[in-house]
Design a protein around this motif. Structure first.
Motif, PDB file in Angstrom:
ATOM      1  N   GLY A 128       0.820  -1.218   0.000  1.00 29.71           N
ATOM      2  CA  GLY A 128       0.000   0.000   0.000  1.00 29.71           C
ATOM      3  C   GLY A 128       0.848   1.259   0.000  1.00 29.71           C
ATOM      4  N   LEU A 129       1.906   1.268   0.801  1.00 29.78           N
ATOM      5  CA  LEU A 129       2.785   2.450   0.808  1.00 29.78           C
ATOM      6  C   LEU A 129       3.525   2.563  -0.519  1.00 29.78           C
ATOM      7  CD1 LEU A 129       4.168   2.317   4.468  1.00 29.78           C
ATOM      8  CD2 LEU A 129       2.525   3.960   3.535  1.00 29.78           C
ATOM      9  N   LEU A 134       4.041   5.409  -5.737  1.00 32.32           N
ATOM     10  CA  LEU A 134       3.945   5.416  -7.203  1.00 32.32           C
ATOM     11  C   LEU A 134       2.949   6.460  -7.698  1.00 32.32           C
ATOM     12  CD1 LEU A 134       3.837   1.544  -7.805  1.00 32.32           C
ATOM     13  CD2 LEU A 134       5.803   3.059  -8.156  1.00 32.32           C
ATOM     14  N   LEU A 135       1.760   6.450  -7.089  1.00 30.61           N
ATOM     15  CA  LEU A 135       0.640   7.242  -7.627  1.00 30.61           C
ATOM     16  C   LEU A 135       0.572   8.662  -7.089  1.00 30.61           C
ATOM     17  CD1 LEU A 135      -2.170   4.541  -7.257  1.00 30.61           C
ATOM     18  CD2 LEU A 135      -0.857   5.092  -9.320  1.00 30.61           C
ATOM     19  N   ARG A 136       1.138   8.865  -5.887  1.00 31.54           N
ATOM     20  CA  ARG A 136       1.008  10.172  -5.243  1.00 31.54           C
ATOM     21  C   ARG A 136       2.322  10.931  -5.187  1.00 31.54           C
ATOM     22  NH1 ARG A 136      -2.985  12.113  -5.737  1.00 31.54           N
ATOM     23  NH2 ARG A 136      -3.353  13.156  -3.742  1.00 31.54           N
ATOM     24  N   GLN A 137       3.444  10.250  -5.428  1.00 28.54           N
ATOM     25  CA  GLN A 137       4.721  10.939  -5.287  1.00 28.54           C
ATOM     26  C   GLN A 137       5.582  10.854  -6.554  1.00 28.54           C
ATOM     27  OE1 GLN A 137       5.409   8.990  -1.263  1.00 28.54           O
ATOM     28  NE2 GLN A 137       6.308  11.003  -0.956  1.00 28.54           N
ATOM     29  N   VAL A 138       5.859   9.652  -7.017  1.00 27.60           N
ATOM     30  CA  VAL A 138       6.778   9.507  -8.164  1.00 27.60           C
ATOM     31  C   VAL A 138       6.180  10.172  -9.399  1.00 27.60           C
ATOM     32  CG1 VAL A 138       7.881   7.857  -9.706  1.00 27.60           C
ATOM     33  CG2 VAL A 138       7.797   7.389  -7.267  1.00 27.60           C
ATOM     34  N   TRP A 163      -6.656   2.329  -6.501  1.00 25.69           N
ATOM     35  CA  TRP A 163      -6.342   3.697  -6.061  1.00 25.69           C
ATOM     36  C   TRP A 163      -6.306   4.633  -7.269  1.00 25.69           C
ATOM     37  CZ3 TRP A 163      -2.481   4.279  -1.422  1.00 25.69           C
ATOM     38  CH2 TRP A 163      -2.661   5.519  -0.822  1.00 25.69           C
ATOM     39  N   ALA A 164      -5.691   4.178  -8.355  1.00 26.39           N
ATOM     40  CA  ALA A 164      -5.616   5.010  -9.558  1.00 26.39           C
ATOM     41  C   ALA A 164      -7.014   5.302 -10.095  1.00 26.39           C
ATOM     42  CB  ALA A 164      -4.767   4.320 -10.622  1.00 26.39           C
ATOM     43  N   LYS A 165      -7.877   4.296 -10.045  1.00 25.68           N
ATOM     44  CA  LYS A 165      -9.267   4.469 -10.492  1.00 25.68           C
ATOM     45  C   LYS A 165      -9.960   5.520  -9.622  1.00 25.68           C
ATOM     46  CE  LYS A 165     -12.653   3.107 -13.049  1.00 25.68           C
ATOM     47  NZ  LYS A 165     -12.562   3.453 -14.465  1.00 25.68           N
ATOM     48  N   ALA A 166      -9.743   5.410  -8.307  1.00 22.74           N
ATOM     49  CA  ALA A 166     -10.358   6.377  -7.388  1.00 22.74           C
ATOM     50  C   ALA A 166      -9.835   7.794  -7.633  1.00 22.74           C
ATOM     51  CB  ALA A 166     -10.097   5.964  -5.938  1.00 22.74           C
ATOM     52  N   LEU A 167      -8.626   7.907  -8.149  1.00 21.70           N
ATOM     53  CA  LEU A 167      -8.048   9.225  -8.456  1.00 21.70           C
ATOM     54  C   LEU A 167      -8.547   9.759  -9.804  1.00 21.70           C
ATOM     55  CD1 LEU A 167      -4.339   8.573  -7.331  1.00 21.70           C
ATOM     56  CD2 LEU A 167      -5.981  10.129  -6.227  1.00 21.70           C
ATOM     57  N   GLY A 168      -9.346   8.955 -10.489  1.00 16.82           N
ATOM     58  CA  GLY A 168      -9.932   9.433 -11.744  1.00 16.82           C
ATOM     59  C   GLY A 168      -9.177   9.027 -12.989  1.00 16.82           C
ATOM     60  N   ALA A 169      -8.255   8.073 -12.852  1.00 18.66           N
ATOM     61  CA  ALA A 169      -7.481   7.621 -14.015  1.00 18.66           C
ATOM     62  C   ALA A 169      -8.191   6.471 -14.726  1.00 18.66           C
ATOM     63  CB  ALA A 169      -6.096   7.159 -13.559  1.00 18.66           C
ATOM     64  N   THR A 170      -7.832   6.278 -15.987  1.00 16.30           N
ATOM     65  CA  THR A 170      -8.189   5.061 -16.714  1.00 16.30           C
ATOM     66  C   THR A 170      -7.005   4.114 -16.554  1.00 16.30           C
ATOM     67  OG1 THR A 170      -9.533   6.262 -18.303  1.00 16.30           O
ATOM     68  CG2 THR A 170      -8.715   4.109 -19.000  1.00 16.30           C
ATOM     69  N   ALA A 283       1.237   6.833   5.403  1.00 20.11           N
ATOM     70  CA  ALA A 283       0.377   5.847   6.080  1.00 20.11           C
ATOM     71  C   ALA A 283      -1.015   6.434   6.300  1.00 20.11           C
ATOM     72  CB  ALA A 283       0.997   5.411   7.400  1.00 20.11           C
ATOM     73  N   ALA A 284      -1.084   7.714   6.657  1.00 21.11           N
ATOM     74  CA  ALA A 284      -2.396   8.354   6.883  1.00 21.11           C
ATOM     75  C   ALA A 284      -3.210   8.334   5.590  1.00 21.11           C
ATOM     76  CB  ALA A 284      -2.213   9.777   7.396  1.00 21.11           C
ATOM     77  N   GLU A 285      -2.570   8.637   4.468  1.00 21.76           N
ATOM     78  CA  GLU A 285      -3.300   8.624   3.182  1.00 21.76           C
ATOM     79  C   GLU A 285      -3.734   7.208   2.816  1.00 21.76           C
ATOM     80  OE1 GLU A 285      -2.356  10.820  -0.428  1.00 21.76           O
ATOM     81  OE2 GLU A 285      -0.904  11.997   0.712  1.00 21.76           O
ATOM     82  N   LEU A 286      -2.858   6.245   3.096  1.00 20.05           N
ATOM     83  CA  LEU A 286      -3.205   4.844   2.800  1.00 20.05           C
ATOM     84  C   LEU A 286      -4.386   4.394   3.659  1.00 20.05           C
ATOM     85  CD1 LEU A 286      -2.675   2.013   1.582  1.00 20.05           C
ATOM     86  CD2 LEU A 286      -0.943   1.670   3.373  1.00 20.05           C
ATOM     87  N   PHE A 287      -4.319   4.679   4.960  1.00 21.61           N
ATOM     88  CA  PHE A 287      -5.407   4.250   5.852  1.00 21.61           C
ATOM     89  C   PHE A 287      -6.722   4.926   5.456  1.00 21.61           C
ATOM     90  CE2 PHE A 287      -2.174   3.310   9.495  1.00 21.61           C
ATOM     91  CZ  PHE A 287      -1.818   2.152   8.852  1.00 21.61           C
ATOM     92  N   GLU A 288      -6.634   6.180   5.010  1.00 20.81           N
ATOM     93  CA  GLU A 288      -7.842   6.887   4.567  1.00 20.81           C
ATOM     94  C   GLU A 288      -8.409   6.213   3.311  1.00 20.81           C
ATOM     95  OE1 GLU A 288      -9.922   8.973   5.587  1.00 20.81           O
ATOM     96  OE2 GLU A 288     -10.956   9.307   3.668  1.00 20.81           O
ATOM     97  N   ALA A 289      -7.520   5.859   2.379  1.00 18.67           N
ATOM     98  CA  ALA A 289      -7.975   5.216   1.140  1.00 18.67           C
ATOM     99  C   ALA A 289      -8.674   3.882   1.446  1.00 18.67           C
ATOM    100  CB  ALA A 289      -6.794   4.988   0.193  1.00 18.67           C
TER     101      ALA A 289
END
Ligand code: NAP
Length: 328
Positions: A128-129, A134-138, A163-170, A283-289
């Protein structure tokens, strides 16, 4: 009263799954800044294979593999104020996770919210981290982007898809079988490609109507690396983050120019969560997701820790999907 000696998997020499030995270990009392953790489960990750084979060399032998686990704090060293005996916690690194009990620096632990079960935490901290990295930093995925994730039905893969889908990606994802394609689809992958029989470069061209992609997340390595570059639009980002099929061969920088002024990065999670604030934030963002239901982490396979070789054989034979834990 003398404590019963706990057990752990020890590796005395690198090699196949048979080098994973179940042995008594002296864990002892936590030093300053450390805690002792009674583990409920350890996570199974592909990096454990790299440690076992020596692809990622270890300095000291014997060592206990495993970089992920969760359990209850049962002793606290001096100077530790962030956690107490009885707290339910989890971690992603450092190595030493295939153990009934272990010592670990308190600043590597995150306390688990009620919404996250202990075994679920053991299954998702590292993967998860990594997905967060990958999706939020790199490459921060933007709504409307199309991305490619290889091994989309694997541990990291299923989390990235959702997670990528939830962010609005295809999401385009490669998988090794029809069953895995269905699983990936059920977890947000819009376009699963069975890359063992389909040409994924041609499929990406078709799906994107020739526009290709801003980012490719490639953990398969040798078998996919060069073709992944061909999936990128000019100035796209190649994220090489693993070697499940072996390490990619070296390339000349000029190849990145020829393929469209591409960016190439080779991230490792441990460089993204080295500082305490980075670990806490991710970790906070992961737990929220996960708590919000955007990302579901199911434990897809459970193996007993003691015969850990069985779990390694399944992982290397591409027989696992999603996340796997080793129960203590
Ligand atoms: N850089 C980092 O910080 C970081 C952190 C965590 C994980 N990772 C990397 O991310 C990747 C995924 O890790 P994971 O633990 O979630 O494993 P996983 O994806 O559950 O398992 C690996 C998958 O890779 C695919 N694969 C393709 N060729 C393979 C081959 N020759 N041998 C074995 N598997 C092959 C298989 O899926 P198919 O059958 O669908 O092809 C297999 O299920 C690994 O490469 C790992 O090293 C990197």
């Amino acid at each position: 009263m003398a404590r019963i000696m706990p057990h752990a998997i020890q590796i005395h020499e690198t090699g196949g799954p048979e080098v994973l030995k179940w042995e008594e270990v002296a864990v002892g009392e936590p030093g300053p800044g450390q805690v002792r953790l009674r583990q409920e489960a350890a996570g199974l990750n592909f990096i454990d294979v790299y440690h076992r084979t020596g692809l990622y060399p270890q300095k000291d032998f014997p060592f206990t593999p495993g970089v992920e686990g969760a359990g209850i704090v049962n002793a606290v060293g001096t100077g530790v104020s962030s956690v107490q005996v009885g707290d339910r916690v989890a971690y992603a690194g450092p190595i030493g996770g295939y153990a009934e009990e272990r010592l670990i620096d308190a600043d590597r632990l995150v306390e688990l919210p009620d919404a996250i079960a202990t075994d679920q935490a053991a299954a998702m901290m590292l993967q998860g981290l990594t997905a967060h990295m990958l999706l939020r930093q790199v490459h921060r995925v933007q709504p409307g982007e199309t991305i490619l994730i290889h091994a989309a039905a694997g541990g990291v893969g299923l989390i990235v898809c959702q997670w990528a889908k939830a962010l609005g990606a295809t999401v385009i994802g490669t998988v090794g079988s029809e069953e895995k394609a269905e699983l990936a689809r059920a977890h947000g992958c819009d376009h699963p490609i069975v890359y063992t029989r389909q040409d994924f470069v041609a499929e990406v061209e078709r799906i994107t109507a020739g526009r290709k992609l801003p980012v490719v997340y490639d953990s398969v390595g040798r078998d996919t690396f060069l073709k992944s570059l061909d999936c990128l639009a000019p100035r796209g980002m190649m994220v090489s983050f693993g070697n499940a099929s072996g390490s990619p061969d070296p390339i000349a920088p000029g190849l990145l120019a020829q393929k469209g002024s591409l960016f190439l990065t080779r991230p490792t999670l441990f460089n993204y969560i080295a500082a305490r604030e980075e670990l806490e934030g991710a970790a906070a963002e992961l737990f929220e997701a996960v708590s919000s239901g955007a990302v579901k982490v199911e434990v897809k396979q459970r193996f007993a820790l003691r015969p850990a070789a069985k779990a390694h054989r399944a992982l290397e034979a591409r027989k696992t999907t999603g996340s796997t834990i080793l129960t203590v």
